[in-house]
Design a protein around this motif. Structure first.
Motif, PDB file in Angstrom:
ATOM      1  N   ASP A  30       0.836  -1.208   0.000  1.00 44.04           N
ATOM      2  CA  ASP A  30       0.000   0.000   0.000  1.00 44.04           C
ATOM      3  C   ASP A  30       0.867   1.253   0.000  1.00 44.04           C
ATOM      4  OD1 ASP A  30      -2.343  -1.448  -0.041  1.00 44.04           O
ATOM      5  OD2 ASP A  30      -2.704  -1.284   2.124  1.00 44.04           O
ATOM      6  N   TYR A  31       1.878   1.275   0.870  1.00 42.93           N
ATOM      7  CA  TYR A  31       2.782   2.431   0.911  1.00 42.93           C
ATOM      8  C   TYR A  31       3.546   2.575  -0.406  1.00 42.93           C
ATOM      9  CZ  TYR A  31       1.947   3.005   5.907  1.00 42.93           C
ATOM     10  OH  TYR A  31       1.377   3.218   7.118  1.00 42.93           O
ATOM     11  N   PHE A  32       3.995   1.458  -0.942  1.00 44.28           N
ATOM     12  CA  PHE A  32       4.739   1.474  -2.201  1.00 44.28           C
ATOM     13  C   PHE A  32       3.920   2.143  -3.303  1.00 44.28           C
ATOM     14  CE2 PHE A  32       5.832  -0.545  -6.267  1.00 44.28           C
ATOM     15  CZ  PHE A  32       7.193  -0.282  -6.336  1.00 44.28           C
ATOM     16  N   TYR A  33       2.644   1.755  -3.414  1.00 45.87           N
ATOM     17  CA  TYR A  33       1.801   2.296  -4.481  1.00 45.87           C
ATOM     18  C   TYR A  33       1.448   3.762  -4.277  1.00 45.87           C
ATOM     19  CZ  TYR A  33       1.373  -2.431  -6.269  1.00 45.87           C
ATOM     20  OH  TYR A  33       1.640  -3.658  -6.786  1.00 45.87           O
ATOM     21  N   GLN A  34       1.594   4.270  -3.059  1.00 47.73           N
ATOM     22  CA  GLN A  34       1.316   5.681  -2.792  1.00 47.73           C
ATOM     23  C   GLN A  34       2.490   6.585  -3.166  1.00 47.73           C
ATOM     24  OE1 GLN A  34      -0.002   6.199   1.287  1.00 47.73           O
ATOM     25  NE2 GLN A  34      -1.338   4.406   1.129  1.00 47.73           N
ATOM     26  N   LEU A  35       3.642   5.989  -3.443  1.00 46.95           N
ATOM     27  CA  LEU A  35       4.849   6.763  -3.729  1.00 46.95           C
ATOM     28  C   LEU A  35       4.995   7.097  -5.211  1.00 46.95           C
ATOM     29  CD1 LEU A  35       7.334   4.685  -1.542  1.00 46.95           C
ATOM     30  CD2 LEU A  35       6.451   6.972  -1.026  1.00 46.95           C
ATOM     31  N   SER A  36       5.752   8.159  -5.460  1.00 53.82           N
ATOM     32  CA  SER A  36       6.136   8.490  -6.837  1.00 53.82           C
ATOM     33  C   SER A  36       7.192   7.487  -7.288  1.00 53.82           C
ATOM     34  CB  SER A  36       6.736   9.903  -6.866  1.00 53.82           C
ATOM     35  OG  SER A  36       7.956   9.915  -6.124  1.00 53.82           O
ATOM     36  N   ALA A  37       7.571   7.549  -8.548  1.00 53.83           N
ATOM     37  CA  ALA A  37       8.608   6.649  -9.068  1.00 53.83           C
ATOM     38  C   ALA A  37       9.914   6.829  -8.295  1.00 53.83           C
ATOM     39  CB  ALA A  37       8.831   6.891 -10.558  1.00 53.83           C
ATOM     40  N   GLU A  38      10.234   8.075  -7.992  1.00 58.42           N
ATOM     41  CA  GLU A  38      11.461   8.353  -7.228  1.00 58.42           C
ATOM     42  C   GLU A  38      11.357   7.796  -5.800  1.00 58.42           C
ATOM     43  OE1 GLU A  38      12.882  12.415  -5.523  1.00 58.42           O
ATOM     44  OE2 GLU A  38      13.593  12.285  -7.622  1.00 58.42           O
ATOM     45  N   GLY A  39      10.200   7.946  -5.196  1.00 60.82           N
ATOM     46  CA  GLY A  39       9.974   7.414  -3.857  1.00 60.82           C
ATOM     47  C   GLY A  39      10.045   5.898  -3.826  1.00 60.82           C
ATOM     48  N   ARG A  40       9.502   5.267  -4.876  1.00 62.00           N
ATOM     49  CA  ARG A  40       9.550   3.802  -4.963  1.00 62.00           C
ATOM     50  C   ARG A  40      10.995   3.314  -5.057  1.00 62.00           C
ATOM     51  NH1 ARG A  40       4.510   2.264  -9.045  1.00 62.00           N
ATOM     52  NH2 ARG A  40       2.888   3.038  -7.625  1.00 62.00           N
ATOM     53  N   GLN A  41      11.798   4.014  -5.832  1.00 61.82           N
ATOM     54  CA  GLN A  41      13.203   3.631  -5.951  1.00 61.82           C
ATOM     55  C   GLN A  41      13.904   3.805  -4.605  1.00 61.82           C
ATOM     56  OE1 GLN A  41      14.766   2.083  -8.609  1.00 61.82           O
ATOM     57  NE2 GLN A  41      16.280   1.786  -7.014  1.00 61.82           N
ATOM     58  N   GLY A  42      13.577   4.884  -3.896  1.00 64.85           N
ATOM     59  CA  GLY A  42      14.161   5.111  -2.577  1.00 64.85           C
ATOM     60  C   GLY A  42      13.776   4.013  -1.598  1.00 64.85           C
ATOM     61  N   LEU A  43      12.518   3.606  -1.651  1.00 61.89           N
ATOM     62  CA  LEU A  43      12.063   2.528  -0.780  1.00 61.89           C
ATOM     63  C   LEU A  43      12.802   1.228  -1.106  1.00 61.89           C
ATOM     64  CD1 LEU A  43      10.183   1.468   1.431  1.00 61.89           C
ATOM     65  CD2 LEU A  43       8.448   1.105  -0.345  1.00 61.89           C
ATOM     66  N   LEU A  44      12.962   0.941  -2.373  1.00 59.25           N
ATOM     67  CA  LEU A  44      13.697  -0.249  -2.790  1.00 59.25           C
ATOM     68  C   LEU A  44      15.150  -0.187  -2.322  1.00 59.25           C
ATOM     69  CD1 LEU A  44      13.726  -2.924  -4.316  1.00 59.25           C
ATOM     70  CD2 LEU A  44      14.220  -1.637  -6.393  1.00 59.25           C
TER      71      LEU A  44
END
Length: 114
Positions: free
Chosen positions: A10-24
């Motif tokens: 859920d958190y992953f899908y709420q992020l922008s592409a840049e945020g998703r990369q940061g989470l990864l």
């Protein structure tokens, strides 16, 4: 999928592409800092099969009997049997017998991998 995994997605899908990369990147960092203990294959628990067990109760019992198995790998096969039982009237005892064989087969496969 567990509740925790669903929350993470859920958190992953709420992020922008840049945020998703940061989470990864952060997840990769954490995995290096806190590696999981190597999985060992334990013996299945001995949970007796109750009389007049439902198909859903059997899946729950088998999941507890074989806690070391990845339930995602079992999902396709078990879902097909549940569908056969619920939608096509396949006998519960027959489906449960087959479920037990599937769980045992996956367990034996896991033991061979180790």
């Amino acid at each position: 999928m567990s509740k925790l995994e669903n929350q993470l997605l859920d958190y992953f899908y709420q992020l922008s592409a840049e945020g998703r990369q940061g989470l990864l990147d952060y997840a990769r960092f954490l995995a290096q800092q806190y590696p999981a203990a190597p999985a060992t294959v334990n013996e299945p628990l001995e949970l007796p099969r109750p009389e007049n067990e439902t198909v859903i109760a059997a899946i729950k019992r088998l999941s507890r009997t074989y806690p070391m198995l990845n339930k995602d790998k079992l999902l396709h096969e078990t879902a097909g049997l549940v569908t056969d039982h619920m939608m096509h009237g396949r006998d519960a005892v027959e489906v449960i017998d087959e479920l037990e064989m599937i769980f045992e087969r996956h367990y034996q496969s896991l033991r061979k991998e180790e």
